[in-house]
Enzyme design. Structure first.
Site, PDB file in Angstrom:
ATOM      1  N   SER A 183       0.800  -1.226   0.000  1.00 54.30           N
ATOM      2  CA  SER A 183       0.000   0.000   0.000  1.00 54.30           C
ATOM      3  C   SER A 183       0.832   1.274   0.000  1.00 54.30           C
ATOM      4  CB  SER A 183      -0.947  -0.003   1.190  1.00 54.30           C
ATOM      5  OG  SER A 183      -0.207  -0.083   2.389  1.00 54.30           O
ATOM      6  N   HIS A 211      -5.433  -4.468  -2.180  1.00 49.44           N
ATOM      7  CA  HIS A 211      -5.207  -3.277  -3.007  1.00 49.44           C
ATOM      8  C   HIS A 211      -5.156  -3.613  -4.498  1.00 49.44           C
ATOM      9  CE1 HIS A 211      -4.677   0.150  -0.331  1.00 49.44           C
ATOM     10  NE2 HIS A 211      -4.096  -0.648   0.530  1.00 49.44           N
ATOM     11  N   LYS A 240     -12.465  -2.017  -0.634  1.00 48.80           N
ATOM     12  CA  LYS A 240     -11.659  -1.089  -1.433  1.00 48.80           C
ATOM     13  C   LYS A 240     -12.258  -0.995  -2.847  1.00 48.80           C
ATOM     14  CE  LYS A 240      -7.594  -1.141   1.422  1.00 48.80           C
ATOM     15  NZ  LYS A 240      -7.031  -2.209   2.250  1.00 48.80           N
TER      16      LYS A 240
HETATM   17  C1  LIG Z   1      -7.075  -2.733   3.633  1.00 44.86           C
HETATM   18  C2  LIG Z   1      -6.362  -3.996   3.808  1.00 44.86           C
HETATM   19  C3  LIG Z   1      -6.834  -4.987   4.673  1.00 44.86           C
HETATM   20  C4  LIG Z   1      -8.026  -4.770   5.560  1.00 44.86           C
HETATM   21  O1  LIG Z   1      -9.202  -4.919   4.852  1.00 44.86           O
HETATM   22  P1  LIG Z   1     -10.590  -4.658   5.616  1.00 44.86           P
HETATM   23  O2  LIG Z   1     -11.587  -5.429   4.835  1.00 44.86           O
HETATM   24  O3  LIG Z   1     -10.809  -3.195   5.616  1.00 44.86           O
HETATM   25  O4  LIG Z   1     -10.425  -5.196   7.002  1.00 44.86           O
HETATM   26  C5  LIG Z   1      -6.145  -6.177   4.732  1.00 44.86           C
HETATM   27  N1  LIG Z   1      -5.039  -6.386   4.000  1.00 44.86           N
HETATM   28  C6  LIG Z   1      -4.532  -5.446   3.178  1.00 44.86           C
HETATM   29  C7  LIG Z   1      -3.304  -5.722   2.382  1.00 44.86           C
HETATM   30  C8  LIG Z   1      -5.175  -4.218   3.058  1.00 44.86           C
HETATM   31  O5  LIG Z   1      -4.669  -3.271   2.263  1.00 44.86           O
END
Ligand SMILES: *Cc1c(COP(=O)(O)O)cnc(C)c1O
Length: 393
Positions: A183, A211, A240
């Site tokens: 990220s 992501h 996301k």
């Molecule tokens: C955003 C993210 C998560 C968390 O996802 P949620 O569904 O919001 O709990 C887990 N792993 C990665 C790599 C992320 O970027």
């Protein structure tokens, strides 16, 4: 609570504020989108949501979610295995499996929970987990919940990964865990090499594609498609690109998913995903599984923004994703610049240590399919204005 403890905690919180390290949450007056209104009534172009495909406020998704709400009710008040599974949950699992080309999928309330569920049922103390050092916090916490031996390799360093595989070669089961897209730099895991090494040393591979799902790879199926490989397990989020509500899943081989349904604690002891979210996410998958025009727009926007910013002289981390880090190195500069950009109507965030390494402060810009060319041009203009003012370019 004793007065002493209360005082101690308040003093700690005050020092965070004094150092400017506390998190002030900005309240939005509008749904998530390319342009949003923040609580002082100011309209800003938003470059810090994970709304890559721009579906967070898509009319068809909202409509499908409302229909699911009417058809299936508000909530299940139960975990899955007692009385919390409806056809809509099975439909979403089937849809996700077909999208990711896996045997089966298991739903969780979040990807954080999915990663909390993933390691413990499969790996015991005679086993090994081999992790990229920059993996997401939820992978780190998931690993903590299980008794397997832990090995950590330098970020995307295949030599160091091989060292871990050699050191763990006497362990019974070995699993390599990695983010698909990281990220903070927006770089993609070297899955081709990782899978080759996994095959050589008889290890499993799990990829967290939070992501990536929806827009990375030729048809948006994620980093496995991008790298042309298959892995044993994929975890991902619906929070996301895939609509942005909430929820997550693990997808993979049948016996692994069956094992999680039996033993994964966040599945056994936490409530079912709300039907309205399942319905909305199914619609997202319908919208992107054929043509996925959103994905093309996202990547075009990222490419355009990158090229104009490079032309202007900004120092960017190179890459193929919709995450564009503008490197400023100095922490104060990054925070100041983000503030000034907000005054110009461009909402971005400066990231500092410990979220990124010391002296690697940056502004992370996230592009979306909802951004228009006009949004991008306004943002680039603001970056150039502030960049010159602050003598960065
Ligand atoms: C955003 C993210 C998560 C968390 O996802 P949620 O569904 O919001 O709990 C887990 N792993 C990665 C790599 C992320 O970027």
């Amino acid at each position: 609570m004793t007065k002493d403890l209360e005082r101690e905690l308040n003093e700690y919180l005050d020092t965070l504020k004094d150092k400017g390290l506390n998190k002030e949450e900005r309240i939005l007056n509008t749904p998530q989108s390319g342009e949003i209104e923040v609580n002082d009534g100011k309209k800003v172009i938003n470059f810090c949501a994970n709304n890559y495909l721009g579906l967070s406020n898509n009319k068809e998704v909202i409509e499908a979610s409302k229909e699911a709400l009417d058809r299936w009710g508000y909530g299940l008040s139960s975990v899955r295995f007692i009385c919390g599974t409806q056809q809509i949950h099975k439909d979403l699992e089937a849809k996700m499996s077909s999208f990711l080309k896996t045997d089966d999928t298991i739903l969780f309330s979040s990807c954080f929970d999915a990663n909390g569920a993933l390691f413990e049922p499969l790996l015991k103390k005679e086993d090994a987990i081999i992790s990229d050092e920059l993996n997401h916090a939820s992978i780190i916490d998931g690993v903590r919940l299980c008794k397997a031996q832990r090995f950590r390799y330098k970020h995307s360093n295949m030599k160091d990964l091989e060292r871990c595989l050699i050191e763990s070669k006497d362990c019974r089961r070995k699993l390599i865990a990695t983010d698909g897209v990281f990220s903070m730099d927006g770089d993609i895991a070297k899955l081709k090499e990782i899978v080759q090494l996994a095959n050589k040393y008889d290890a499993l591979v799990m990829v967290d594609d939070s992501h990536a799902s929806g827009y990375i790879g030729k048809t948006g199926r994620g980093t496995c498609e991008y790298c042309g490989v298959e892995v044993d397990l994929i975890s991902t989020t619906f929070g996301k690109a895939l609509g942005g509500a909430s929820g997550g899943c693990i997808s993979g081989k049948q016996c692994l998913i069956d094992l999680f349904r039996e033993h994964a604690r966040p599945y056994l002891f936490s409530n079912t995903l709300a039907p309205a979210i399942a319905g909305g996410t199914i619609k997202v998958l319908e919208l992107i599984e054929k043509e996925n025009p959103y994905r093309i727009k996202t990547l075009e926007n990222a490419k355009y923004f990158r090229s104009k910013m490079e032309e202007a002289g900004f120092d960017l981390v190179k890459g193929d994703t919709a995450i564009v880090p503008v490197m400023l190195y100095n922490e104060v500069t990054a925070v100041k610049m983000a503030e000034k950009l907000l005054d110009e109507g461009v909402y971005v965030i400066g990231f500092c240590y410990p979220v990124v390494p010391l002296n690697k402060a940056r502004i992370r810009v996230q592009l979306s399919a909802v951004h228009t060319k006009e949004h991008l041009d306004r943002a680039i203009k603001a970056f150039i204005k502030i960049g010159k003012e602050m003598k960065i370019i």
